[in-house]
Write an enzyme that holds these catalytic residues in place. Structure first.
Site, PDB file in Angstrom:
ATOM      1  N   ASP A 163      -2.042   9.627  -9.753  1.00  0.00           N
ATOM      2  CA  ASP A 163      -2.387   8.473 -11.279  1.00  0.00           C
ATOM      3  C   ASP A 163      -0.960   8.773 -11.371  1.00  0.00           C
ATOM      4  O   ASP A 163      -0.195   7.232 -11.690  1.00  0.00           O
ATOM      5  CB  ASP A 163      -3.342   8.901 -12.234  1.00  0.00           C
ATOM      6  CG  ASP A 163      -4.791   8.596 -12.451  1.00  0.00           C
ATOM      7  OD1 ASP A 163      -4.869   8.076 -11.145  1.00  0.00           O
ATOM      8  OD2 ASP A 163      -5.520   8.921 -13.072  1.00  0.00           O
ATOM      9  N   ASN A 170      -3.617  13.111  -3.825  1.00  0.00           N
ATOM     10  CA  ASN A 170      -4.474  13.434  -4.552  1.00  0.00           C
ATOM     11  C   ASN A 170      -4.706  14.767  -3.811  1.00  0.00           C
ATOM     12  O   ASN A 170      -5.316  15.535  -4.481  1.00  0.00           O
ATOM     13  CB  ASN A 170      -5.518  12.908  -4.714  1.00  0.00           C
ATOM     14  CG  ASN A 170      -5.031  11.278  -5.300  1.00  0.00           C
ATOM     15  OD1 ASN A 170      -4.748  11.807  -5.787  1.00  0.00           O
ATOM     16  ND2 ASN A 170      -5.860  10.523  -4.232  1.00  0.00           N
ATOM     17  N   GLU A 183      -4.679   2.169  -4.358  1.00  0.00           N
ATOM     18  CA  GLU A 183      -3.021   2.520  -4.380  1.00  0.00           C
ATOM     19  C   GLU A 183      -2.362   1.126  -3.806  1.00  0.00           C
ATOM     20  O   GLU A 183      -1.379   1.158  -3.463  1.00  0.00           O
ATOM     21  CB  GLU A 183      -2.818   4.199  -3.050  1.00  0.00           C
ATOM     22  CG  GLU A 183      -3.473   3.213  -1.652  1.00  0.00           C
ATOM     23  CD  GLU A 183      -4.518   3.622  -1.411  1.00  0.00           C
ATOM     24  OE1 GLU A 183      -4.963   4.123  -0.199  1.00  0.00           O
ATOM     25  OE2 GLU A 183      -5.618   4.072  -2.712  1.00  0.00           O
ATOM     26  N   ASP A 195       1.471  -1.180  -0.007  1.00  0.00           N
ATOM     27  CA  ASP A 195      -0.070  -0.221  -0.001  1.00  0.00           C
ATOM     28  C   ASP A 195       0.276   1.087   0.254  1.00  0.00           C
ATOM     29  O   ASP A 195       2.141   1.600   0.894  1.00  0.00           O
ATOM     30  CB  ASP A 195      -0.840  -0.256   1.177  1.00  0.00           C
ATOM     31  CG  ASP A 195      -1.878   0.978   1.790  1.00  0.00           C
ATOM     32  OD1 ASP A 195      -3.221   0.840   1.495  1.00  0.00           O
ATOM     33  OD2 ASP A 195      -1.858   2.294   1.917  1.00  0.00           O
ATOM     34  N   HIS A 214      -5.932  14.373  -8.539  1.00  0.00           N
ATOM     35  CA  HIS A 214      -5.469  13.454  -9.470  1.00  0.00           C
ATOM     36  C   HIS A 214      -4.974  12.951 -10.889  1.00  0.00           C
ATOM     37  O   HIS A 214      -3.975  11.795  -9.853  1.00  0.00           O
ATOM     38  CB  HIS A 214      -7.114  12.851  -9.415  1.00  0.00           C
ATOM     39  CG  HIS A 214      -7.486  13.294  -8.305  1.00  0.00           C
ATOM     40  ND1 HIS A 214      -8.529  11.281  -7.742  1.00  0.00           N
ATOM     41  CD2 HIS A 214      -9.335  14.017  -8.017  1.00  0.00           C
ATOM     42  CE1 HIS A 214      -8.780  11.739  -6.685  1.00  0.00           C
ATOM     43  NE2 HIS A 214      -8.871  12.802  -6.597  1.00  0.00           N
TER      44      HIS A 214
END
Length: 303
Positions: free
Chosen positions: A192, A183, A218, A175, A188
């Protein structure tokens, strides 16, 4: 098999071909098994089919496959001969067990109890369409890694193989630390970019026989084959270093910036008793412990 036959009717495959024309190329299409829909173009020469990336040119996951299961020999005249490589569960052409035999377009090649492939010679455009369909069904659109559904199928296969052969395989759940703040702070598109780069670094530094997948959001998962728990901890710590050692460039409303990223990982070893669901739960518990105790670390959880 019904799904495949319906597809061939729509796409206009002929049931048999005498020769592959200059506009067509022989290929094997997986019609049953975990890799259903995968397309393997065939070229003059030899190619090995099996479940091990170290021993096979065409790697296929499936119950009962040997590391190097069968060899294909393709002549310049587009003739295909297949031979068994002393596999555990045998080789079948159109349902008949054989050690060596010729394949014609339309024939079905079965490896072990679950995996079947069909030899075809579709037009290049149709072959490309089949490849794109398989890619869309098995890969994560953002990162290009194996997607969750395909990974779960692969984990089932590995769990079954572990139960049968007492193999040493480990499962890691990863994770990205503080991903929500990426974010929230940068937007965002930056998030990404982080996921894409983490996926690239993980893929670049795992071994050929390992499997990396995006599990969702994630979270990533890694299947570490032929590895005990102590060895897997070492491998995961190396991956953690590769991800964190260099900042990741990301787009932001203020222009491109670089940010440092770390991950936490939970690790467990496949065993002869646990189901795939139990393994995922154990890895998730270990991941929670890594998060709870400070992040940017690997925690292993035994049986």
């Amino acid at each position: 098999m019904e799904d495949f036959e319906a597809t061939t009717e729509v796409l206009g495959f002929a049931p048999r071909y005498q020769k592959a024309s200059e506009h067509k190329q022989l290929c094997l299409v997986v019609v049953s098994g975990a890799e259903k829909g995968a397309v393997f173009p065939l070229h003059t020469g030899t190619a090995t089919l099996g479940r091990s990336a170290q021993h096979a040119d065409f790697v296929i996951s499936g119950r009962g496959l040997s590391r190097a299961h069968a060899r294909l020999v393709i002549s310049e005249e587009a003739e295909v001969v297949v031979e068994d490589l002393e596999s555990t569960n045998g080789l079948f052409i159109n349902g008949a067990k054989t050690l060596r035999g010729a394949l014609q377009p339309g024939d079905t090649l079965t490896l072990g109890p679950d995996v079947s492939l069909r030899l075809d010679a579709p037009d290049q455009s149709i072959q490309s369409l089949l490849q794109e369909m398989h890619k869309g069904a098995t890969l994560d659109a953002l990162t290009g890694l194996t997607n969750r559904r395909s990974f779960l199928e692969r984990l089932e296969e590995e769990t079954a193989a572990t139960h049968r052969h007492a193999l040493q395989t480990c499962l890691a759940m990863i994770d990205v630390d503080h991903f929500k703040s990426v974010n929230d702070t940068y937007g965002h598109p930056a998030g990404d970019a982080v996921l894409v780069e983490v996926a690239r670094r993980l893929s670049q530094h795992v071994r050929q026989e390992d499997v990396v997948a995006r599990f969702g959001g994630e979270e990533f998962v890694v299947l570490l084959r032929h590895t005990d728990l102590a060895g897997a901890v070492v491998l995961l710590d190396r991956l953690r270093g590769f991800v964190s050692e260099e900042p990741i460039p990301v787009p932001t409303p203020e222009g491109n910036q670089t940010i440092q990223v770390t991950f936490s990982a939970g690790l467990t070893q496949l065993d002869a008793q646990a189901s795939s669901e139990q393994l995922l739960e154990r890895a998730d518990v270990a991941l929670y412990e890594a998060k709870r105790t400070g992040r940017n670390r690997v925690v292993a959880r035994g049986v």
